[in-house]
Design an enzyme around this catalytic site. Structure first.
Site, PDB file in Angstrom:
ATOM      1  N   THR A  96       0.911  -1.226  -0.070  1.00 49.31           N
ATOM      2  CA  THR A  96       0.006  -0.070   0.065  1.00 49.31           C
ATOM      3  C   THR A  96       1.040   1.327   0.048  1.00 49.31           C
ATOM      4  OG1 THR A  96      -1.610  -1.200   1.064  1.00 49.31           O
ATOM      5  CG2 THR A  96      -1.917   1.350   1.021  1.00 49.31           C
ATOM      6  N   LYS A 171      -7.437   1.248  -2.653  1.00 50.83           N
ATOM      7  CA  LYS A 171      -7.006   0.812  -1.382  1.00 50.83           C
ATOM      8  C   LYS A 171      -7.152   2.007  -0.037  1.00 50.83           C
ATOM      9  CE  LYS A 171      -5.449  -1.586   1.831  1.00 50.83           C
ATOM     10  NZ  LYS A 171      -3.958  -2.179   1.826  1.00 50.83           N
ATOM     11  N   LYS A 239       0.339   4.938   8.300  1.00 50.06           N
ATOM     12  CA  LYS A 239       0.893   5.290   7.265  1.00 50.06           C
ATOM     13  C   LYS A 239      -0.074   5.288   6.105  1.00 50.06           C
ATOM     14  CE  LYS A 239       2.274   2.261   4.703  1.00 50.06           C
ATOM     15  NZ  LYS A 239       1.738   1.272   3.527  1.00 50.06           N
TER      16      LYS A 239
END
Length: 288
Positions: A96, A171, A239
């Protein structure tokens, strides 16, 4: 069968690499800590000392690393994938990462005659272990179709979302939905316990109704069992939330729910839980 090189053997990457090995693909592996590869090497994978060595030999290079800076490091530079892979190689980044970086990899790869996809996944350690990941893909359709048989060894819900970067944008949608849902899961369990209910019986009722979600079915039982081992790290979730908020700001889109979730997870990380699983958010409620 095509030789696959797999870079990154963490909580999810190792299970993903193992599925490819079991499917019969010749598998080359590299990770920063060689000890993490020992069991795969015993099962038939071949170790490569550097990213460059792996990229020179593989027909398909797949990456599952931690942060965008790690993606940038393994793809770019003299020792990176793109400088060392042969023309015609397929590269698939399953980390990701940022949509912008995915687009940069695609463009740099295209100039070298290399085919690139961004293909982040959802499903956590369970999905990786069982080969049932959701895989969100960005890139060219012909490249996607060529790589789909490999991706089908790792997941069951595999969709080409659009051009390069579209997988990463999708995502972000996934992480936005999970972030606020995780707050709801924790608060529902905390409420059930405070009300004197059996939380396991509560889960039996609500997980099959309109409140149902993957987190409620899979992570709530872990919360109740005191199992906060990482299927997905708090630090990696932070993150992802940062990426989503930066992208949303670029699009002038306020996301107050995500901002709240990020603040709660930052507090959790500051309390020493950054290497716990995302279900550790429940500790905040259990201690009150």
């Amino acid at each position: 069968m095509k030789t696959i090189g797999f870079i990154g053997l963490g909580v999810m990457g190792k299970s993903m690499a193992r599925h490819l090995l079991k499917a019969g693909y010749p598998l080359l592996v590299y990770t920063r800590t060689k000890e993490k590869a020992n069991d795969l090497l015993a099962e038939g994978a071949a170790w490569k000392e550097t990213v460059a060595d792996l990229a020179r030999e593989a027909d398909v290079v797949m990456t599952m690393v931690g942060y965008p800076r790690d993606v940038e490091q393994v793809y770019f530079g003299e020792a990176g994938i793109l400088e060392n892979a042969r023309q015609g190689t397929y590269v698939i980044d399953m980390t990701t990462s940022t949509p912008t970086l995915a687009q940069s990899i695609y463009e740099a790869a295209k100039r070298k005659g290399i085919h690139a996809l961004d293909a982040p996944v959802s499903g956590g350690d369970i999905g990786a272990r069982e080969g049932t990941l959701t895989i969100m893909v960005g890139g060219d359709e012909d490249v996607f179709l060529a790589c789909k048989p490999i991706l089908e060894r790792l997941g069951t819900n595999i969709i080409l979302q659009g051009k390069a970067g579209a997988g990463q944008h999708t995502k972000m949608c996934n992480q936005i939905a999970i972030a606020t849902n995780m707050i709801g899961v924790c608060e529902a369990i905390a409420y059930a316990k405070r009300a004197g209910l059996d939380p396991f019986k509560v889960l039996e009722s609500i997980a099959k109704g309109a409140a149902g979600s993957w987190s409620l079915s899979n992570l709530a039982p872990r919360m109740l069992a005191g199992d906060f081992a990482p299927g997905f790290y708090v630090k990696h979730f932070l993150k992802d939330m940062n990426i989503a908020l930066e992208e949303a700001e670029r699009m002038n889109l306020p996301l107050p729910g995500l901002a709240l979730a990020k603040r709660l997870y930052e507090e959790l990380a500051q309390a020493g839980e950054e290497n716990s699983g995302t279900q550790a958010l429940y500790k905040r409620y259990a201690s009150e």
